[in-house]
Scaffold this active site. Structure first.
Site, PDB file in Angstrom:
ATOM      1  N   ASP A  11       0.890  -1.175   0.000  1.00 43.58           N
ATOM      2  CA  ASP A  11       0.000   0.000   0.000  1.00 43.58           C
ATOM      3  C   ASP A  11       0.919   1.213   0.000  1.00 43.58           C
ATOM      4  O   ASP A  11       1.425   1.603   1.051  1.00 43.58           O
ATOM      5  CB  ASP A  11      -0.885  -0.017   1.246  1.00 43.58           C
ATOM      6  CG  ASP A  11      -1.865   1.150   1.266  1.00 43.58           C
ATOM      7  OD1 ASP A  11      -2.193   1.665   0.177  1.00 43.58           O
ATOM      8  OD2 ASP A  11      -2.277   1.553   2.365  1.00 43.58           O
ATOM      9  N   GLU A  72      -1.146  -1.221  -4.746  1.00 41.45           N
ATOM     10  CA  GLU A  72      -2.414  -0.507  -4.928  1.00 41.45           C
ATOM     11  C   GLU A  72      -2.234   0.615  -5.930  1.00 41.45           C
ATOM     12  O   GLU A  72      -1.270   1.376  -5.880  1.00 41.45           O
ATOM     13  CB  GLU A  72      -2.936   0.038  -3.598  1.00 41.45           C
ATOM     14  CG  GLU A  72      -4.311   0.677  -3.771  1.00 41.45           C
ATOM     15  CD  GLU A  72      -5.077   0.790  -2.468  1.00 41.45           C
ATOM     16  OE1 GLU A  72      -5.230  -0.230  -1.770  1.00 41.45           O
ATOM     17  OE2 GLU A  72      -5.522   1.899  -2.147  1.00 41.45           O
ATOM     18  N   ASP A 145      -2.660   0.917   7.095  1.00 36.97           N
ATOM     19  CA  ASP A 145      -1.831   0.726   5.901  1.00 36.97           C
ATOM     20  C   ASP A 145      -1.320  -0.708   5.806  1.00 36.97           C
ATOM     21  O   ASP A 145      -1.176  -1.265   4.710  1.00 36.97           O
ATOM     22  CB  ASP A 145      -0.636   1.688   5.918  1.00 36.97           C
ATOM     23  CG  ASP A 145      -1.060   3.097   6.267  1.00 36.97           C
ATOM     24  OD1 ASP A 145      -1.207   3.907   5.352  1.00 36.97           O
ATOM     25  OD2 ASP A 145      -1.257   3.359   7.461  1.00 36.97           O
TER      26      ASP A 145
END
EC number: 3.1.21.10
Lengths: 189, 189
Positions: A11, A72, A145
């Site tokens: 992420d 992501e 996260d």
């Protein structure tokens, strides 16, 4: 575990870059290997912050030797003030995957949420709850996260073509099936 | 040339990443060292494209050994379809500077245009014309990305604190003075 696919989910972020490593088996069950966050201080120049992120990601790659990397996807429309740093961190993550000879995929937040909860607009808490359930964790992964990185890794692990001998049925992931069951139960009340 | 500052300017991009190396002397005169473009094919996965950009930038760093790196700053508001790739490429440029122990600065397009032409809204042609004049080039640098990289390098080279013994007077760069002179002449006609 020989047939498990080891996925590193990332992420991306400049202040906190979530990293999650999971082993996904052909029957789509999954096990937690590592979860953490690579940080860099906001007081540092951007170039040094990116170097810290790169160093942290290289350590994870060297220690856990994933088979594939999933990052992501960042959109220009997202949170304006941090989106450029997030995009730069995602570039570092993709570069390191390529330089380690690993294929790197990107998934949108909606794809990740849909894979994990069966619902593309699920909130963070729903995603975290399902990640914890799938990985049989006693507590929700923290910080957010780190949980997101695990969700990205699971999303990607489940997306590969179903291998021969798989026990998976239909097109739902285990999390999607569990979610669908929970929704059916709730509807019956 | 011992006292010249060697600046690598980078106009980040995924399809074409402009690179320009200039030596800027204490009297603010400048000489072209290298100009070029690092390319990656749009048909490749983003991670491989970033790896190609990184390889090209590393070659420039190793061959021309700049003292400092200057990168054009990317804004979320810019051209939507390519801005994420541009941001990712800028992240790679900043990372490589840090990993080579070089300080890395970012400059906005307006800062670059103002430093080169004295006018923050100058068009590309004006910037290219001034870059060619300052560097005493017979032709305008091509393609535009390469010219932009030279402009970024010059902008940064001129921005350092004026060293002792400098012959520079006032706050105008040589290009700004030339531009101001040209404008005065044009106004007199």
């Amino acid at each position: 575990m020989a047939s498990a696919l080891r996925v590193l989910g990332i992420d991306p972020g400049l202040t906190r870059c979530g990293v999650g490593v999971v082993d996904v088996r052909p029957d789509r069950s999954a096990a937690l290997v590592h979860v953490g966050v690579v940080r860099s201080g906001a007081e540092l120049p951007v170039a040094e912050r990116l170097a810290l992120i790169a160093r942290g990601l290289r350590e994870v790659l060297a220690t856990y030797r994933p088979d594939v990397v999933a990052v992501e996807r960042v959109f220009a429309q997202q949170n304006r003030s941090t989106v450029m740093g997030t995009a730069q961190a995602s570039g570092i993550a993709l570069l390191l995957a390529a330089e380690h000879g690993l294929s790197a995929a990107t998934h949108t937040p909606s794809e990740v949420k849909a894979a994990i909860t069966g619902y593309g607009s699920a909130d963070k808490r729903q995603v975290q709850t399902m990640v914890a359930r799938v990985l049989r964790l006693d507590a929700l992964p923290q910080p957010a996260d780190a949980a997101d990185a695990l969700a990205i890794a699971l999303c990607h692990g489940w997306r590969r073509d179903t291998p021969a001998g798989s026990t998976a049925s239909g097109t739902l992931t285990p999390a999607q099936r569990a979610w669908a069951d929970a929704e059916k139960k709730a509807a019956r009340r």
